[in-house]
Design a protein around this motif. Structure first.
Motif, PDB file in Angstrom:
ATOM      1  N   ASP A 138       0.825  -1.263   0.058  1.00 25.48           N
ATOM      2  CA  ASP A 138      -0.016  -0.064  -0.232  1.00 25.48           C
ATOM      3  C   ASP A 138       0.889   1.267   0.051  1.00 25.48           C
ATOM      4  O   ASP A 138       0.557   2.276  -0.522  1.00 25.48           O
ATOM      5  CB  ASP A 138      -0.828  -0.029   1.221  1.00 25.48           C
ATOM      6  N   THR A 139       1.941   1.180   0.665  1.00 29.88           N
ATOM      7  CA  THR A 139       2.960   2.410   0.616  1.00 29.88           C
ATOM      8  C   THR A 139       3.326   2.666  -0.834  1.00 29.88           C
ATOM      9  O   THR A 139       3.330   3.673  -1.329  1.00 29.88           O
ATOM     10  CB  THR A 139       4.186   2.221   1.748  1.00 29.88           C
ATOM     11  N   LEU A 140       3.918   1.418  -1.323  1.00 28.86           N
ATOM     12  CA  LEU A 140       4.375   1.625  -2.864  1.00 28.86           C
ATOM     13  C   LEU A 140       3.300   2.249  -3.877  1.00 28.86           C
ATOM     14  O   LEU A 140       3.639   2.714  -4.738  1.00 28.86           O
ATOM     15  CB  LEU A 140       4.967   0.190  -3.319  1.00 28.86           C
ATOM     16  N   ASN A 141       1.954   1.733  -3.441  1.00 22.98           N
ATOM     17  CA  ASN A 141       1.022   2.174  -4.506  1.00 22.98           C
ATOM     18  C   ASN A 141       0.418   3.613  -3.950  1.00 22.98           C
ATOM     19  O   ASN A 141      -0.423   4.201  -4.653  1.00 22.98           O
ATOM     20  CB  ASN A 141      -0.055   1.296  -4.328  1.00 22.98           C
ATOM     21  N   ASN A 142       1.024   4.235  -2.904  1.00 24.52           N
ATOM     22  CA  ASN A 142       0.386   5.471  -2.599  1.00 24.52           C
ATOM     23  C   ASN A 142       0.821   6.499  -3.395  1.00 24.52           C
ATOM     24  O   ASN A 142       1.996   7.127  -3.099  1.00 24.52           O
ATOM     25  CB  ASN A 142       0.739   5.692  -0.909  1.00 24.52           C
ATOM     26  N   THR A 143      -0.036   6.856  -4.249  1.00 23.14           N
ATOM     27  CA  THR A 143       0.605   8.060  -5.103  1.00 23.14           C
ATOM     28  C   THR A 143       0.337   9.509  -4.733  1.00 23.14           C
ATOM     29  O   THR A 143       0.771  10.315  -5.468  1.00 23.14           O
ATOM     30  CB  THR A 143      -0.742   7.896  -6.419  1.00 23.14           C
ATOM     31  N   LEU A 144      -0.031   9.553  -3.332  1.00 16.20           N
ATOM     32  CA  LEU A 144      -0.270  10.732  -2.648  1.00 16.20           C
ATOM     33  C   LEU A 144       1.117  11.325  -2.450  1.00 16.20           C
ATOM     34  O   LEU A 144       1.295  12.483  -2.193  1.00 16.20           O
ATOM     35  CB  LEU A 144      -1.139  10.711  -1.574  1.00 16.20           C
ATOM     36  N   ILE A 145       2.133  10.397  -2.009  1.00 21.07           N
ATOM     37  CA  ILE A 145       3.245  11.170  -1.528  1.00 21.07           C
ATOM     38  C   ILE A 145       4.504  10.663  -2.727  1.00 21.07           C
ATOM     39  O   ILE A 145       4.271   9.548  -3.623  1.00 21.07           O
ATOM     40  CB  ILE A 145       3.964  10.357  -0.280  1.00 21.07           C
ATOM     41  N   SER A 146       5.539  11.216  -2.574  1.00 24.60           N
ATOM     42  CA  SER A 146       6.737  11.313  -3.696  1.00 24.60           C
ATOM     43  C   SER A 146       7.253   9.500  -3.732  1.00 24.60           C
ATOM     44  O   SER A 146       7.207   9.027  -2.652  1.00 24.60           O
ATOM     45  CB  SER A 146       7.852  12.169  -3.344  1.00 24.60           C
TER      46      SER A 146
END
Ligand code: ADP
Ligand code: MG
Length: 587
Positions: A49-57
Motif C-alpha cells: 500500500d505504501t508503494l501504491n500510495n500516489t499521494l506521496i513522492s
C-alpha cells in the motif's frame, strides 16, 4: 471396540508427568504463527500500500516501505528461534515419554499370566509395543504441528482479515469450516478401513514370527511350500487391505484438490471484484492471499493429519486392549505374608479345565507331607503338568483350593509363592544370555563358586567347560545352541541353586540318556533331602525310590503307594512297569 476416551486415557497418562513441556508447545506454536504468518502478511500489506500510495513522492514511498522491512526481519528471526526452541522442547519431552511407554508396556506385559501368552504370538506382541510407541509420537506431533497450527492459523487470519474486509473474513471462515467438516466425514469412514489394515498387519507379523520360531520344523518336514502358501495368504490379505486404504485416500485427495482449486479461483475473483469496487486495496489483496496460501498449505495436511492421527490411534488401540485385558492370575490387594517354610502341600477338591466344560481335574484331592517325595505317573495328557502349573499358580483353580503349609496359595503374592518352589519344567527355555547368568538366575547375588557347584551337581560342568567361552558362552535364543539334554542340565543346575522348601521336577530328565540320568539321580537325591518333592517322569525307574507314587488317569488318582506296594497290586502301575522293564520303551 474403538474408543477415543480409552486411548486418550493412556495418552494422557504418558503426557501427564511432562504436562508443562507439552502445553508450552502450544504456546510456542501460537507465537510462531503470530510472528511468521500473521504479522508478516500484515507488513506485506503495508509495504504494498505504501508503494501504491500516489499521494506521496516516490522517494518517500521508498523510505517508508524500507521501514516496514525492519519489523519484518525481526519477526522472521523471532519465529525462527521459536520454531527451533519448540522442536527442542518437543524432542526432549518426547524422548522421555517414548522411553516411559516402552517401560510401561514391558511392565504390563510381564504381569499377564501364563494363559495370556498361550493365546498370543510373541512376534505380534513385539510389533504392537513398537507400534504403540510410534503412535504416540505421531499423535503428539499431529496435535501440536497440524491440528493446533490449523486452528490458530484459521482464527488469527480471520481476525486479521476482519479489520481489512469483513466479506473476505467471512468467506474465509465459512470455507475453512466447510472444508474441515467434509474432511472429518471422510476420516470417520477411514477408521474402519484402517482397523482392518492394522489387523491384517498383526496377522502377517504373527505368521512370520511363528514361522521363524518353527524354522527347524519347517525344514525337517520340508514344509516350505506349505508355509509359504499360508504366508502368502496373510500377505495377500494385507495387500488388499492396504490397497483399499490407499484407494480411499486417492478419492479423498481428488475431492480435496477440487475443493481447494474452486475456492482458490473463487477467492481470486472475489478479491478482484472487491478491489474494483474500492473495498480493498492491493495491499489487502496480497495480505489475504498470503494468509490463504498459508492456510492451504496447512489445511491440506489436515486430512492426512487426521487420517494419520486415526491410524495411529487404531494402532495404539491394539496395545490398549492388551493393557485393559483382564489379568487372569492376580495378587490380592492386601496379600498375606507368606508362611510357606515347611512345604506341606494340599490339594482340596480342586477342579480345573483350560476350557469350560472340559475338566482336566475334577474334585482332585492330594496331601503331601513335609519332606515327602512323590512320584506322579500317568499317560501323557492325564494332567500331571497341570497339577504342577496349578501349584505354581500359572493359572487359577476353578473351584477348590491349594494350600501350602495351610496357607491358600492365592492369598500370598505370586512372587512369594514361587519363591517357595524350585521348578524344572518339561521344556526348559533359557535366556539368550551367558550360561552363568542362566544358572544364577534363580538366586540373586549367586557367586561364581555357587554356580559352578550347582553345575557340577547337575552334571553340566563338563560340557560347559568344553564350550568356547565356558561359563560365559551364550546359549542362543531360547537356549537353541544347547542340546536338549544340556539345556535340561542347565535348568536343573538353576533349580538346584534356588533355596526353596518345595521341588517340582516335570519330566526334568526326559531329555537325558539313562546314564546321565543315573548320574544326576545322585545329585537329585542330595537336592531332595529335606524338601517336599514332586517328580513327574515317564521313565519309571526314575521314581522307583519315591516315598509314594501317585498314578493318574484322566485327572483322577487311580492308584497310590510305594513302588513295591503298587507292583503287588498288579494294576495300572504294575502294567506300566512291566512294559518298560520288559524291553518296551513307554506307553
Ligand atoms: P500331562 O502333563 O499329564 O501329559 P497335561 O497336564 O499337560 O498332561 O495336560 C492335561 C490335559 O490338558 C491334556 O488333555 C492337554 O491337552 C490339556 N492342556 C494342557 N495344557 C493346555 C493349555 N494350555 N490349553 C488347553 N489345554 C491344555
Ligand atoms: Mg506334562
Amino acid at each position: 471396540m474403538f474408543s477415543f476416551s480409552r486411548i486418550f486415557k493412556y495418552i494422557w497418562l504418558f503426557i501427564k508427568p511432562y504436562k508443562t513441556a507439552f502445553f508450552s508447545l502450544f504456546f510456542l506454536a501460537l507465537g510462531r504463527i503470530l510472528f511468521s504468518g500473521i504479522l508478516t502478511g500484515y507488513l506485506y500489506k503495508n509495504i504494498i500500500d505504501t508503494l501504491n500510495n500516489t499521494l506521496i513522492s516516490i522517494q518517500d514511498r521508498y523510505h517508508l516501505a524500507l521501514l516496514f522491512v525492519i519489523p519484518m526481519a525481526v519477526a522472521f528471526v523471532i519465529s525462527m528461534f521459536m520454531t527451533r526452541y519448540m522442536e527442542w522442547v518437543n524432542f526432549r519431552y518426547l524422548s522421555k515419554v517414548l522411553k516411559n511407554i516402552y517401560d510401561y508396556s514391558f511392565q504390563r506385559l510381564m504381569t499377564h499370566s501364563y494363559g495370556f501368552y498361550n493365546n498370543t504370538f510373541a512376534g505380534s506382541l513385539v510389533a504392537k509395543v513398537k507400534r504403540l510407541v510410534k503412535s504416540f509420537e505421531t499423535v503428539n506431533n499431529i496435535m501440536v504441528n497440524t491440528f493446533w497450527s490449523i486452528i490458530l492459523m484459521v482464527i488469527s487470519s480471520t481476525v486479521a482479515l476482519y479489520f481489512q474486509s469483513k466479506t473476505l473474513a467471512l468467506y474465509f471462515l465459512v470455507w475453512c469450516i466447510f472444508y474441515s467438516i467434509i474432511t472429518l466425514f471422510f476420516v470417520k469412514q477411514k477408521i474402519k478401513i484402517d482397523m482392518q489394515r492394522a489387523e491384517a498387519d498383526s496377522r502377517m507379523t504373527g505368521v512370520l514370527a511363528d514361522s521363524i520360531t518353527n524354522i527347524s520344523n519347517i525344514k525337517v518336514f520340508s514344509a516350505f511350500t506349505k508355509e509359504f502358501y499360508a504366508f502368502k495368504e496373510v500377505s495377500t490379505f494385507l495387500k488388499d487391505r492396504r490397497y483399499a486404504a490407499w484407494k480411499f485416500s486417492l478419492n479423498r485427495h481428488a475431492l480435496q484438490a477440487f475443493l481447494m482449486t474452486s475456492f482458490h479461483i473463487f477467492i481470486l475473483m472475489t478479491m478482484i471484484s472487491l478491489w474494483s469496487r474500492g473495498e480493498i486495496t492491493v495491499g489487502v489483496f496480497v495480505m489475504a492471499y498470503v494468509y490463504f496460501i498459508g492456510i492451504i498449505d496447512r489445511i491440506w495436511d489436515l486430512s492426512s493429519g487426521l487420517t494419520n492421527f486415526m491410524e495411529a490411534l487404531t494402532d495404539a488401540q491394539e496395545m490398549v486392549d492388551i493393557f485393559e485385558q483382564n489379568i487372569e492370575v492376580k495378587d490380592l490387594v492386601v496379600p498375606e505374608n507368606s508362611r510357606m517354610k515347611e512345604g506341606v502341600i494340599e490339594f482340596k477338591n480342586v477342579s480345573f479345565g483350560y476350557i469350560e466344560e472340559v475338566d482336566v481335574l475334577s474334585n482332585f484331592n492330594l496331601k503331601i507331607e513335609k519332606g515327602e517325595k512323590i512320584g506322579l505317573v500317568g499317560h501323557s495328557g492325564s494332567g500331571k503338568s497341570t497339577i504342577t502349573k496349578l501349584l505354581l499358580r500359572f493359572t487359577d483353580v476353578n473351584s477348590g483350593e491349594i494350600l501350602i503349609d495351610g496357607q491358600n496359595i492365592s492369598n500370598v503374592t505370586q512372587d512369594d509363592l514361587r519363591r517357595a518352589i524350585s521348578y524344572v519344567p518339561q521344556e526348559s527355555i533359557l535366556f539368550h544370555r551367558s550360561i552363568k547368568e542362566n544358572i544364577g538366575y534363580s538366586k540373586d547375588g549367586a557367586t561364581d563358586e555357587e554356580i559352578i557347584e550347582a553345575a557340577k551337581k547337575a552334571h553340566a560342568h563338563n560340557f560347559i567347560e568344553s564350550m568356547s567361552h565356558g561359563y560365559d558362552s551364550l546359549v542362543g535364543e531360547r537356549g537353541i545352541k544347547l542340546s536338549g539334554g544340556e539345556r535340561q542340565r542347565v535348568a536343573i543346575a538353576r533349580a538346584m541353586l534356588k533355596p526353596a522348601p518345595i521341588l517340582v521336577l516335570d519330566e526334568a530328565t526326559s531329555s537325558l540318556d539313562s546314564v546321565s540320568e543315573a548320574f544326576i539321580q545322585d545329585a537329585f537325591n542330595e537336592l531332595m533331602k529335606n524338601k517336599t518333592t514332586i517328580v513327574i517322569a515317564h521313565r519309571l525307574s526314575t521314581i522307583q525310590k519315591m516315598d509314594r507314587i501317585i498314578v493318574l488317569d484322566k485327572g483322577k488318582i487311580v492308584e497310590e503307594g510305594n513302588h513295591k506296594e503298587l507292583l503287588e497290586k498288579n494294576g495300572f502301575y504294575a502294567n506300566l512297569w512291566n512294559r518298560q522293564t520288559g524291553g518296551f520303551l513307554e506307553e
